[in-house]
Write a protein that holds these residues in place. Sequence first.
Motif, PDB file in Angstrom:
ATOM      1  N   LEU A 161     -21.281   7.867  -9.229  1.00  0.00           N
ATOM      2  CA  LEU A 161     -22.315   6.882  -9.843  1.00  0.00           C
ATOM      3  C   LEU A 161     -22.266   7.718 -10.992  1.00  0.00           C
ATOM      4  CD1 LEU A 161     -24.314   5.166  -6.947  1.00  0.00           C
ATOM      5  CD2 LEU A 161     -21.569   4.634  -7.876  1.00  0.00           C
ATOM      6  N   ALA A 162     -22.911   8.540 -11.852  1.00  0.00           N
ATOM      7  CA  ALA A 162     -22.610   8.896 -13.442  1.00  0.00           C
ATOM      8  C   ALA A 162     -21.883   8.733 -13.723  1.00  0.00           C
ATOM      9  CB  ALA A 162     -23.409   9.474 -13.308  1.00  0.00           C
ATOM     10  N   LEU A 163     -21.052   9.786 -12.813  1.00  0.00           N
ATOM     11  CA  LEU A 163     -18.983   9.860 -13.961  1.00  0.00           C
ATOM     12  C   LEU A 163     -18.588   8.309 -13.827  1.00  0.00           C
ATOM     13  CD1 LEU A 163     -17.968  12.755 -11.406  1.00  0.00           C
ATOM     14  CD2 LEU A 163     -18.475  12.741 -14.315  1.00  0.00           C
ATOM     15  N   ALA A 164     -18.675   7.638 -12.414  1.00  0.00           N
ATOM     16  CA  ALA A 164     -17.955   6.170 -13.292  1.00  0.00           C
ATOM     17  C   ALA A 164     -18.944   5.170 -14.638  1.00  0.00           C
ATOM     18  CB  ALA A 164     -17.679   5.406 -11.700  1.00  0.00           C
ATOM     19  N   ALA A 165     -19.813   5.833 -14.543  1.00  0.00           N
ATOM     20  CA  ALA A 165     -20.741   4.791 -15.508  1.00  0.00           C
ATOM     21  C   ALA A 165     -20.367   5.566 -16.627  1.00  0.00           C
ATOM     22  CB  ALA A 165     -22.185   4.831 -15.402  1.00  0.00           C
ATOM     23  N   ALA A 166     -20.082   6.767 -16.601  1.00  0.00           N
ATOM     24  CA  ALA A 166     -19.569   7.433 -18.476  1.00  0.00           C
ATOM     25  C   ALA A 166     -18.602   6.578 -18.555  1.00  0.00           C
ATOM     26  CB  ALA A 166     -19.387   8.942 -17.915  1.00  0.00           C
ATOM     27  N   ALA A 167     -17.816   6.533 -16.925  1.00  0.00           N
ATOM     28  CA  ALA A 167     -15.728   6.776 -17.666  1.00  0.00           C
ATOM     29  C   ALA A 167     -16.114   5.103 -17.979  1.00  0.00           C
ATOM     30  CB  ALA A 167     -14.623   6.273 -16.222  1.00  0.00           C
ATOM     31  N   THR A 168     -16.869   4.345 -17.098  1.00  0.00           N
ATOM     32  CA  THR A 168     -16.652   2.474 -17.813  1.00  0.00           C
ATOM     33  C   THR A 168     -17.048   2.805 -19.504  1.00  0.00           C
ATOM     34  OG1 THR A 168     -17.540   1.638 -15.245  1.00  0.00           O
ATOM     35  CG2 THR A 168     -17.529   0.612 -17.058  1.00  0.00           C
ATOM     36  N   SER A 169     -18.432   3.729 -20.343  1.00  0.00           N
ATOM     37  CA  SER A 169     -18.636   3.714 -20.781  1.00  0.00           C
ATOM     38  C   SER A 169     -17.393   4.153 -21.974  1.00  0.00           C
ATOM     39  CB  SER A 169     -20.193   4.575 -21.101  1.00  0.00           C
ATOM     40  OG  SER A 169     -19.823   4.263 -22.234  1.00  0.00           O
ATOM     41  N   SER A 170     -16.915   4.818 -21.700  1.00  0.00           N
ATOM     42  CA  SER A 170     -15.650   6.002 -22.628  1.00  0.00           C
ATOM     43  C   SER A 170     -14.701   4.743 -23.124  1.00  0.00           C
ATOM     44  CB  SER A 170     -15.475   6.683 -21.553  1.00  0.00           C
ATOM     45  OG  SER A 170     -14.305   7.418 -21.867  1.00  0.00           O
ATOM     46  N   MET A 171     -14.270   4.082 -21.351  1.00  0.00           N
ATOM     47  CA  MET A 171     -13.236   2.727 -21.697  1.00  0.00           C
ATOM     48  C   MET A 171     -13.740   2.276 -22.536  1.00  0.00           C
ATOM     49  SD  MET A 171     -11.796   2.599 -17.826  1.00  0.00           S
ATOM     50  CE  MET A 171     -10.407   1.260 -18.503  1.00  0.00           C
ATOM     51  N   ALA A 172     -14.857   1.014 -22.833  1.00  0.00           N
ATOM     52  CA  ALA A 172     -15.318  -0.093 -23.061  1.00  0.00           C
ATOM     53  C   ALA A 172     -15.142   0.630 -25.076  1.00  0.00           C
ATOM     54  CB  ALA A 172     -16.865  -0.039 -23.057  1.00  0.00           C
ATOM     55  N   ALA A 173     -15.798   2.225 -24.607  1.00  0.00           N
ATOM     56  CA  ALA A 173     -15.497   2.469 -26.531  1.00  0.00           C
ATOM     57  C   ALA A 173     -14.430   2.072 -27.089  1.00  0.00           C
ATOM     58  CB  ALA A 173     -16.433   4.092 -26.670  1.00  0.00           C
ATOM     59  N   ASP A 174     -13.255   1.827 -26.609  1.00  0.00           N
ATOM     60  CA  ASP A 174     -12.172   2.449 -26.924  1.00  0.00           C
ATOM     61  C   ASP A 174     -11.738   0.836 -27.007  1.00  0.00           C
ATOM     62  OD1 ASP A 174     -11.866   5.008 -25.962  1.00  0.00           O
ATOM     63  OD2 ASP A 174     -10.750   4.397 -24.099  1.00  0.00           O
ATOM     64  N   LEU A 175     -10.265   1.132 -28.832  1.00  0.00           N
ATOM     65  CA  LEU A 175     -10.369  -0.191 -29.220  1.00  0.00           C
ATOM     66  C   LEU A 175      -9.086  -0.600 -28.224  1.00  0.00           C
ATOM     67  CD1 LEU A 175      -9.489  -2.280 -31.866  1.00  0.00           C
ATOM     68  CD2 LEU A 175      -8.355  -0.509 -32.451  1.00  0.00           C
ATOM     69  N   THR A 176      -9.322  -2.055 -27.842  1.00  0.00           N
ATOM     70  CA  THR A 176      -7.937  -2.667 -26.976  1.00  0.00           C
ATOM     71  C   THR A 176      -7.281  -3.893 -27.601  1.00  0.00           C
ATOM     72  OG1 THR A 176      -9.531  -2.296 -25.222  1.00  0.00           O
ATOM     73  CG2 THR A 176      -7.360  -3.814 -24.548  1.00  0.00           C
ATOM     74  N   VAL A 177      -5.793  -2.885 -27.529  1.00  0.00           N
ATOM     75  CA  VAL A 177      -4.775  -4.363 -27.683  1.00  0.00           C
ATOM     76  C   VAL A 177      -3.777  -4.730 -27.104  1.00  0.00           C
ATOM     77  CG1 VAL A 177      -3.125  -4.439 -29.859  1.00  0.00           C
ATOM     78  CG2 VAL A 177      -4.941  -2.633 -30.194  1.00  0.00           C
ATOM     79  N   VAL A 178      -3.802  -5.735 -27.314  1.00  0.00           N
ATOM     80  CA  VAL A 178      -3.279  -6.635 -26.192  1.00  0.00           C
ATOM     81  C   VAL A 178      -1.644  -7.479 -26.784  1.00  0.00           C
ATOM     82  CG1 VAL A 178      -3.174  -8.482 -24.613  1.00  0.00           C
ATOM     83  CG2 VAL A 178      -5.073  -6.950 -25.244  1.00  0.00           C
ATOM     84  N   GLY A 179      -0.445  -7.682 -25.794  1.00  0.00           N
ATOM     85  CA  GLY A 179       1.106  -7.662 -26.734  1.00  0.00           C
ATOM     86  C   GLY A 179       1.120  -8.150 -25.723  1.00  0.00           C
ATOM     87  N   PHE A 180       2.302  -9.084 -25.656  1.00  0.00           N
ATOM     88  CA  PHE A 180       3.553  -9.450 -24.764  1.00  0.00           C
ATOM     89  C   PHE A 180       4.472  -8.584 -23.803  1.00  0.00           C
ATOM     90  CE2 PHE A 180       3.290 -13.794 -27.585  1.00  0.00           C
ATOM     91  CZ  PHE A 180       2.214 -14.077 -27.006  1.00  0.00           C
ATOM     92  N   GLY A 181       4.256  -7.547 -24.470  1.00  0.00           N
ATOM     93  CA  GLY A 181       4.786  -6.473 -23.775  1.00  0.00           C
ATOM     94  C   GLY A 181       6.951  -6.496 -23.881  1.00  0.00           C
ATOM     95  N   GLY A 182       7.249  -5.586 -22.995  1.00  0.00           N
ATOM     96  CA  GLY A 182       9.001  -5.007 -23.287  1.00  0.00           C
ATOM     97  C   GLY A 182       9.418  -4.372 -25.180  1.00  0.00           C
ATOM     98  N   ALA A 183      10.509  -5.117 -24.707  1.00  0.00           N
ATOM     99  CA  ALA A 183      10.451  -4.511 -26.519  1.00  0.00           C
ATOM    100  C   ALA A 183       9.774  -4.285 -27.697  1.00  0.00           C
ATOM    101  CB  ALA A 183      12.264  -4.902 -26.599  1.00  0.00           C
ATOM    102  N   LEU A 184       9.422  -6.196 -27.594  1.00  0.00           N
ATOM    103  CA  LEU A 184       8.242  -5.742 -28.992  1.00  0.00           C
ATOM    104  C   LEU A 184       6.839  -5.100 -28.526  1.00  0.00           C
ATOM    105  CD1 LEU A 184       7.337  -7.802 -30.969  1.00  0.00           C
ATOM    106  CD2 LEU A 184       6.274  -9.734 -29.952  1.00  0.00           C
ATOM    107  N   GLN A 185       6.627  -5.049 -27.680  1.00  0.00           N
ATOM    108  CA  GLN A 185       5.113  -4.044 -27.491  1.00  0.00           C
ATOM    109  C   GLN A 185       5.826  -2.259 -27.416  1.00  0.00           C
ATOM    110  OE1 GLN A 185       2.205  -5.443 -25.720  1.00  0.00           O
ATOM    111  NE2 GLN A 185       1.118  -3.726 -24.801  1.00  0.00           N
ATOM    112  N   GLU A 186       6.855  -2.588 -26.984  1.00  0.00           N
ATOM    113  CA  GLU A 186       7.480  -1.026 -27.496  1.00  0.00           C
ATOM    114  C   GLU A 186       7.597  -0.632 -29.416  1.00  0.00           C
ATOM    115  OE1 GLU A 186      11.160  -0.340 -25.890  1.00  0.00           O
ATOM    116  OE2 GLU A 186       9.991  -0.354 -23.753  1.00  0.00           O
ATOM    117  N   ALA A 187       7.657  -1.909 -29.826  1.00  0.00           N
ATOM    118  CA  ALA A 187       8.100  -1.665 -31.001  1.00  0.00           C
ATOM    119  C   ALA A 187       6.652  -1.470 -32.042  1.00  0.00           C
ATOM    120  CB  ALA A 187       8.829  -2.558 -31.855  1.00  0.00           C
ATOM    121  N   PHE A 188       5.834  -1.979 -31.647  1.00  0.00           N
ATOM    122  CA  PHE A 188       4.058  -2.672 -31.943  1.00  0.00           C
ATOM    123  C   PHE A 188       3.431  -0.962 -32.020  1.00  0.00           C
ATOM    124  CE2 PHE A 188       3.180  -6.533 -30.622  1.00  0.00           C
ATOM    125  CZ  PHE A 188       3.584  -7.682 -31.709  1.00  0.00           C
ATOM    126  N   ARG A 189       4.167  -0.421 -30.905  1.00  0.00           N
ATOM    127  CA  ARG A 189       3.929   1.286 -30.614  1.00  0.00           C
ATOM    128  C   ARG A 189       4.254   1.943 -31.106  1.00  0.00           C
ATOM    129  NH1 ARG A 189       5.743   1.133 -25.566  1.00  0.00           N
ATOM    130  NH2 ARG A 189       3.399   0.374 -24.953  1.00  0.00           N
TER     131      ARG A 189
END
Length: 356
Positions: A21-49
Amino acid sequence: MTVVSARSRCRAGISKLAALLALAAAATSSMAADLTVVGFGGALQEAFRSAYFEPFRKQGGIALVEDSYPGGYARQKAMVETGNVTWDLVQMDENEMASACEQGLLEPIDRKQFAKAQDINPAAFAKCGVGAFVWSKVLAYDGRKFGDNGPRTWAEFWDTRRWPGKRGLRKQPRMTLEIALLADGVPAADVYKVLATKAGQDRAFAKLDQLRPSIVWWESGAQPLEWLESGTLAATAAYSGRIASANQQGKQFRFSWDGQLYSMDYWTIVKGSPHRQQAHALLDSMFDAQRQVAFAQAIPYGVTNTRAAAAMPEALRPLLPTSPQNLRNALLLDTAFWVDHEEELLQRFTRWVSQR
């Protein structure tokens, strides 16, 4: 002895569970610390990347994760209402951004917060978003089938006798009703005046009735080109940047700028994002002229940095929806119209489609 052993095993099991449970909480906390960027996928997202995300990762050292979605703002609304905001910077089309902004689902954007804002076209800044790129929907057809003599206008798109085969249109009223009116001879400058009337709406649906047996509806930007390639479609409405990217990879799609429909997509920040500062840093890096040129080279769409537009390679300019020669007879998507009318026209469109 048996009791002691059982207790020991139980304590050991509890310790292991607590550790997991501690590992899961740490993983969740780590994920929450990341900036999440959301696009429409496909060739467009590849260009963003390639143009934005990877250089930002390398230069800034900020953890960045990607996600994709088909559009809309139901997910953002649920996040804001529950207080569980896991998306930060999200690509949105203009009318959905405007609606989400009105509902308080997005952070306001202040251009003064960006060091490179002076290079960005002021028209790219909205109350709750900043322009990502200018996209275009155009008429495309299979060059293997018709060579250079395929349909060039929306009126010709309707001519299935001269150019036989199925036609692809996006399964939504927005941009589909406009195309129908253009095909029926309404000048681009008058489309929204006509569509704002009951008679004009009837006219658009009557025009769609003529093509009904030949229509194949698509819902994602990748589908029409896949279906052109497979022969399912002979001609389709499709996004110009995706067509150009596919042709760079050896496809033989032809397309026409006559009657193109164009608009701007925006970057938005979800209300209550825990990473607003990082999101602003990523946006500021996206404003860089060289990175915007790199984006247009990866997928030919219009850019918002005026210096980037001026520095665009000559060979790329004819492929951009914002090039002056491509804007002749073009139709700028009227966001205000669709904010006011989308609900009623969507209901009618859904009923019409279901009558097939």
